[in-house]
Design an enzyme around this catalytic site. Structure first.
Site, short mmCIF file in Angstrom:
data_model
loop_
_atom_site.label_atom_id
_atom_site.label_comp_id
_atom_site.label_asym_id
_atom_site.label_seq_id
_atom_site.Cartn_x
_atom_site.Cartn_y
_atom_site.Cartn_z
N LYS A 73 0.52 -1.11 0.21
CA LYS A 73 0.02 0.08 -0.46
C LYS A 73 1.37 1.06 -0.28
CE LYS A 73 -2.61 1.13 3.69
NZ LYS A 73 -3.23 1.50 4.44
N ARG A 116 -10.03 -1.48 7.55
CA ARG A 116 -9.11 -1.97 8.44
C ARG A 116 -9.20 -1.47 9.42
NH1 ARG A 116 -4.38 0.64 9.23
NH2 ARG A 116 -2.96 0.27 7.45
N GLN A 144 -11.77 7.82 11.00
CA GLN A 144 -11.98 6.94 11.40
C GLN A 144 -12.58 6.84 12.39
OE1 GLN A 144 -10.11 4.65 11.12
NE2 GLN A 144 -9.37 5.03 9.58
N ASP A 166 -15.06 16.68 18.34
CA ASP A 166 -14.11 17.00 17.62
C ASP A 166 -13.85 18.63 17.92
OD1 ASP A 166 -13.21 16.22 14.59
OD2 ASP A 166 -13.43 18.38 14.17
N ASP A 234 0.98 8.86 20.69
CA ASP A 234 0.33 9.50 21.84
C ASP A 234 0.26 10.79 21.94
OD1 ASP A 234 3.52 10.34 20.92
OD2 ASP A 234 4.16 9.37 22.45
N LYS A 238 -1.32 11.80 27.76
CA LYS A 238 -0.72 12.21 28.42
C LYS A 238 0.35 10.85 28.94
CE LYS A 238 -1.78 16.60 30.32
NZ LYS A 238 -1.74 17.31 31.90
#
Ligand SMILES: NC(=O)c1ccc[n+]([C@@H]2O[C@H](COP(=O)([O-])OP(=O)(O)OC[C@H]3O[C@@H](n4cnc5c(N)ncnc54)[C@H](O)[C@@H]3O)[C@@H](O)[C@H]2O)c1
Length: 326
Positions: A73, A116, A144, A166, A234, A238
Site C-alpha cells: 500500500k 481496516r 476514523q 471534534d 501519543d 499524557k
C-alpha cells in the site's frame, strides 16, 4: 506476454460498490493477526517520506501466505488536504500474484484504510474491552471516528451512547447527525476532550498525529475498567495516563520500536502484548472488570492485504473493475 500481463484496476467507487461488510473485514483482520503471531506473515516496518510538515507517504508491503495475499500500500496523509475539500488519506494498493510476482490488481486504498483501521480496534475491543461496555468516547470525528464506531457496534453489542468531540464544530455536527441516523445510538456532541473521556467505557482517539505532541488526556479522566484505543499515536494521551494502564498493548511491537527510533513515543509504558498474542491467547486478555487497558494501534500492512484480497476476489466474482494491460 499473454494474459499474465493484465491488471484489474479498481477505482474508489468500484471498491465501495462491492459492499463488503465491516463484519467480514473484522474477521479477516483478526485472522491476519493470528497468522502474524504464528510467524507466518511478512511485513517489514513501513518506510516513509515526508513532503510537507506532519505529512507522510508510507510504503506498506505485506505477505500473508494462508490468504495468498501479497502486496504493497502506498498511502499518504496530508493534514492540509481537508481544507481543500479532499480526504486526509489517499493512495493506491498493488496486489501481486504469489506464484509469479506479477501485479494482478491496482486499487484505490481509501476504503481499505478506513475500514481496516476501524476493524483492528474492534478486534482489540472484542478481547480487551468489558463485554458490558455501554458508552463510547470518540475524539476526532472524521473518517476514523466513523469507521471505528461502525466496527465497534459489530463487536460491542451493548453500546448505547457515543460522546463525540471534534475541534471543528461543523465536522462534529455532521458526525452527530450521520452517526445517529446510521447506528440508532444516542450520539452526543461534547464541548471538551475531557467530556469525551470521563465515564466512557471505551475511548477512541483519532485526531492528527503530531511528532511533538501536546497531549491533554489525564489518567484521572479515564474510567477504571475502561478500554482505550489510540489511532493518533501519543498525541492525545499524557504519559502518566498511558502509564496508568494495567495493560498497554499495541498492534505491532516491532513497528512501535521502529517509530521510537524515529523520535515518536518518547514516554510510553512497556508493552504487555501485541494484538496477535491477544487474539491467539498467547497472552491473557482482560482478566478483571476494573482493569484499565489501552491499545496503541499503528496500522499494519497485513490488515490491508487481508482486506485487499477479499476485495479482489469479490471484484473478480462480480465483474467489477477495469482490466488494463501492464
Ligand atoms: N493507526 C492507523 O492505523 C491509522 C490509519 C489511518 C489513519 N490514522 C490516523 O487517524 C487519525 C484520523 O484520520 P482520519 O482519516 O479520520 O482523518 P480526518 O481528517 O477524516 O478526521 C480527523 C478529524 O479530527 C479533527 N481534529 C483535528 N484536530 C483535532 C483535535 N485536536 N481534537 C479532536 N479532533 C480533532 C478534524 O476536525 C477532523 O474532523 C489521523 O491521525 C490518522 O493519521 C491512523
Amino acid at each position: 506476454m499473454g494474459s499474465l500481463a493484465e491488471v484489474l484496476y479498481l477505482s474508489r467507487h468500484d471498491v465501495e460498490k462491492l459492499s463488503i461488510r465491516m463484519k467480514e473485514v473484522i474477521q479477516v483482520v483478526e485472522k491476519a493477526f493470528r497468522e502474524k503471531t504464528e510467524g507466518r506473515t511478512e511485513a517489514p516496518p513501513k518506510p516513509g517520506i515526508h513532503p510537507q510538515k506532519d505529512a507522510f507517504i508510507h510504503a506498506m508491503p505485506a505477505y500473508i501466505p494462508k490468504m495468498r495475499s501479497a502486496g504493497v500500500k502506498w498511502v499518504s496523509g496530508f493534514p492540509e488536504t481537508p481544507r481543500r475539500g479532499l480526504p486526509y488519506i489517499s493512495g493506491l494498493l498493488i496486489l501481486s500474484d504469489t506464484e509469479t510476482g506479477f501485479p494482478i490488481c491496482v486499487m484505490d486504498c481509501t476504503w481499505i484504510t478506513a475500514k481496516r483501521t476501524g476493524a483492528a480496534p474492534a478486534v482489540a475491543a472484542k478481547h480487551l474491552a468489558r463485554q458490558d461496555s455501554k458508552v463510547l468516547g470518540v475524539l476526532g470525528c472524521g473518517v476514523q471516528g466513523r469507521s471505528n464506531l461502525e466496527a465497534l457496534t459489530v463487536v460491542c453489542k451493548n453500546l448505547e451512547e457515543v460522546k463525540a468531540y471534534d475541534i471543528n464544530e461543523r465536522n462534529l455536527q455532521k458526525y452527530v447527525e450521520e452517526m445517529t441516523a446510521e447506528h440508532g445510538l444516542k450520539v452526543v456532541p461534547v464541548a471538551s476532550p475531557k467530556k469525551a473521556v470521563v465515564n466512557c467505557d471505551i475511548v477512541v482517539t483519532a485526531g492528527p498525529i503530531l511528532k511533538h505532541p501536546q497531549p491533554v488526556i489525564e489518567a484521572s479522566w479515564f474510567k477504571d475498567g475502561g478500554f482505550a484505543c489510540s489511532l493518533d499515536f501519543d498525541s492525545y494521551w499524557k504519559p502518566e495516563a498511558m502509564h496508568s494502564m494495567d495493560k498497554f498493548c499495541t498492534d505491532d511491537r516491532e513497528q512501535l520500536a521502529y517509530y521510537r527510533k524515529l523520535g515518536y513515543f518518547s514516554n510510553i509504558p512497556g508493552v504487555y502484548a501485541d494484538l496477535g498474542e491477544i487474539v491467539s491467547s498467547k497472552k491473557p486478555d482482560r482478566k478483571y472488570p476494573y482493569e484499565r487497558i489501552m491499545s496503541m494501534n499503528l496500522g499494519l500492512a497485513i490488515e490491508d492485504m487481508a482486506t485487499a484480497i477479499l476485495i479482489y476476489e469479490e471484484a473478480k466474482k462480480t465483474g467489477i473493475g477495469k482490466t488494463l494491460p501492464l
